[in-house]
Design a protein around this motif. Structure first.
Motif, short mmCIF file in Angstrom:
data_model
loop_
_atom_site.label_atom_id
_atom_site.label_comp_id
_atom_site.label_asym_id
_atom_site.label_seq_id
_atom_site.Cartn_x
_atom_site.Cartn_y
_atom_site.Cartn_z
N VAL A 30 37.32 32.32 46.40
CA VAL A 30 36.77 31.86 45.17
C VAL A 30 37.40 32.92 44.11
CG1 VAL A 30 34.90 31.52 43.81
CG2 VAL A 30 34.74 30.62 46.30
N SER A 31 37.13 34.23 44.46
CA SER A 31 37.62 34.97 43.36
C SER A 31 38.23 36.35 43.90
CB SER A 31 36.44 35.57 42.58
OG SER A 31 36.50 36.54 41.38
N VAL A 32 39.33 36.86 43.77
CA VAL A 32 39.89 38.14 44.52
C VAL A 32 38.94 39.18 43.75
CG1 VAL A 32 41.96 39.63 44.79
CG2 VAL A 32 42.11 37.01 44.92
N ILE A 33 38.82 39.31 42.27
CA ILE A 33 38.09 40.33 41.56
C ILE A 33 36.65 40.48 42.29
CG2 ILE A 33 37.44 41.21 39.66
CD1 ILE A 33 39.70 40.02 38.14
N GLY A 34 36.00 39.30 42.39
CA GLY A 34 34.57 39.18 42.87
C GLY A 34 34.66 39.61 44.14
N ALA A 35 35.47 39.30 45.15
CA ALA A 35 35.63 39.82 46.40
C ALA A 35 35.57 41.31 46.46
CB ALA A 35 36.67 39.13 47.27
N ALA A 36 36.63 41.83 45.50
CA ALA A 36 36.88 43.41 45.62
C ALA A 36 35.45 44.15 45.08
CB ALA A 36 38.08 43.68 44.71
N ILE A 37 34.99 43.59 44.05
CA ILE A 37 33.68 44.26 43.82
C ILE A 37 32.66 44.13 44.78
CG2 ILE A 37 31.86 44.16 42.07
CD1 ILE A 37 33.88 42.92 39.85
N PHE A 38 32.54 42.84 45.58
CA PHE A 38 31.75 42.92 46.61
C PHE A 38 31.64 43.83 47.57
CE2 PHE A 38 30.00 40.91 50.54
CZ PHE A 38 28.80 40.87 50.20
#
Length: 292
Positions: free
Chosen positions: A242-250
């Protein structure tokens, strides 16, 4: 002002005049001083393993949000979601029955028939009410719905029972917050079937899955580590789609909670300094003890 020294041996009482101020103490007062009586020493890997309980719940919230996004974008069929979640629920129920069958029988334990009745009642009521859920929040803006859902999911994480008994823990409040968020998000989906499948999935992941996690955790540390690894990989992969940035933050938050926070806790242990002594307030040990 200097405090006078009593002519006789000082006693720790206030009902007699000993010729000194009420706040006077002698050198024997600190003989009863004790430090760090109930301090628990934490091992790093034990703390890291126990912190997996927090990240497992975070992964559950993440998976639920990704499933909603997929359904909202027409990438996931409600029939597929309901079928897969039902199969996984059945497998989880069988595993839990196998685990609890080794324990002592309890006369108050729920039977399988009770569980079937509960499941049928929930499915029936959900099918009846889902047409209402779809139109429940038509007068409320989508941004408000998303904001309320975010607050409720954060409340689920805050009040969830992670093991330690603290004042902030409230399993019913945590579950109700998650179901409320699911109902809010279900009202933004396309059809009653979509709403039914997402609410059912929310019950599976927020009500049934934590119970299975607790039973598996009791079986040994290896099960706790396996659960943390598996759900962590699934949640990270789902969020990555869904989101590369969101996955990195998670992933960064996940690693911080699992490995940095336990090291921080162990590093701060030597600084703990609790004192106990005669100045402590009286504590009633047994409320059922008769008054004499």
């Amino acid at each position: 002002m200097e405090t006078s020294i009593p002519a006789t041996k000082w006693k720790k009482i206030l009902y007699e005049d000993q010729g000194v101020n009420d706040n006077y103490v002698d050198e024997t007062f600190l003989e009863e001083l004790k430090k760090n009586l109930h301090v628990r020493t934490y091992d790093y890997w034990t703390a890291a393993r126990e912190s997996g309980t927090v990240t497992q719940q975070m992964c559950s919230v993440c998976i639920f949000v990704v499933v909603f996004i997929y359904m909202d974008e027409h990438k996931l069929s409600p029939l597929i979601l309901y079928t897969v979640s039902s199969i996984l629920t059945l497998i989880g129920y069988i595993i839990k029955e196998m685990i609890t069958s080794d324990q002592e029988e309890n006369s108050n334990k729920r039977t399988r028939l009770d569980d079937v009745k509960t499941a049928v009642m929930f499915v029936g009521f959900s099918l009846i009410l889902c047409p209402v859920l779809v139109s429940l929040t038509q007068t409320i803006s989508t941004d408000t719905i998303y904001c309320m859902s975010t607050v409720m999911l954060l409340s689920n994480l805050l009040f969830h029972d992670y093991g330690p008994h603290t004042a902030v823990v409230s399993s019913p409040l945590s579950l109700n917050a998650a179901i409320f968020a699911a109902v809010c998000l279900a009202s933004r989906l396309q059809s009653p079937l979509h709403a039914f499948s997402i609410v059912t999935f929310a019950l599976d992941i927020f009500a049934l899955w934590p119970g299975l996690r607790i039973e598996l955790k009791k079986k040994g540390p290896i099960y706790q580590n396996m659960m943390s690894l598996i759900v962590g990989v699934i949640a990270s992969g789902a969020l990555l789609s869904v989101s590369v940035i969101g996955a990195a933050i998670f992933i960064c938050i996940h690693l911080f909670i699992n490995f940095v926070c336990p090291a921080w806790l162990c590093r701060l242990q030597p600084y703990k300094d609790n004192i106990y002594g005669p100045w402590d307030e009286a504590v009633i040990r047994d409320l059922a003890m008769p008054v004499t």
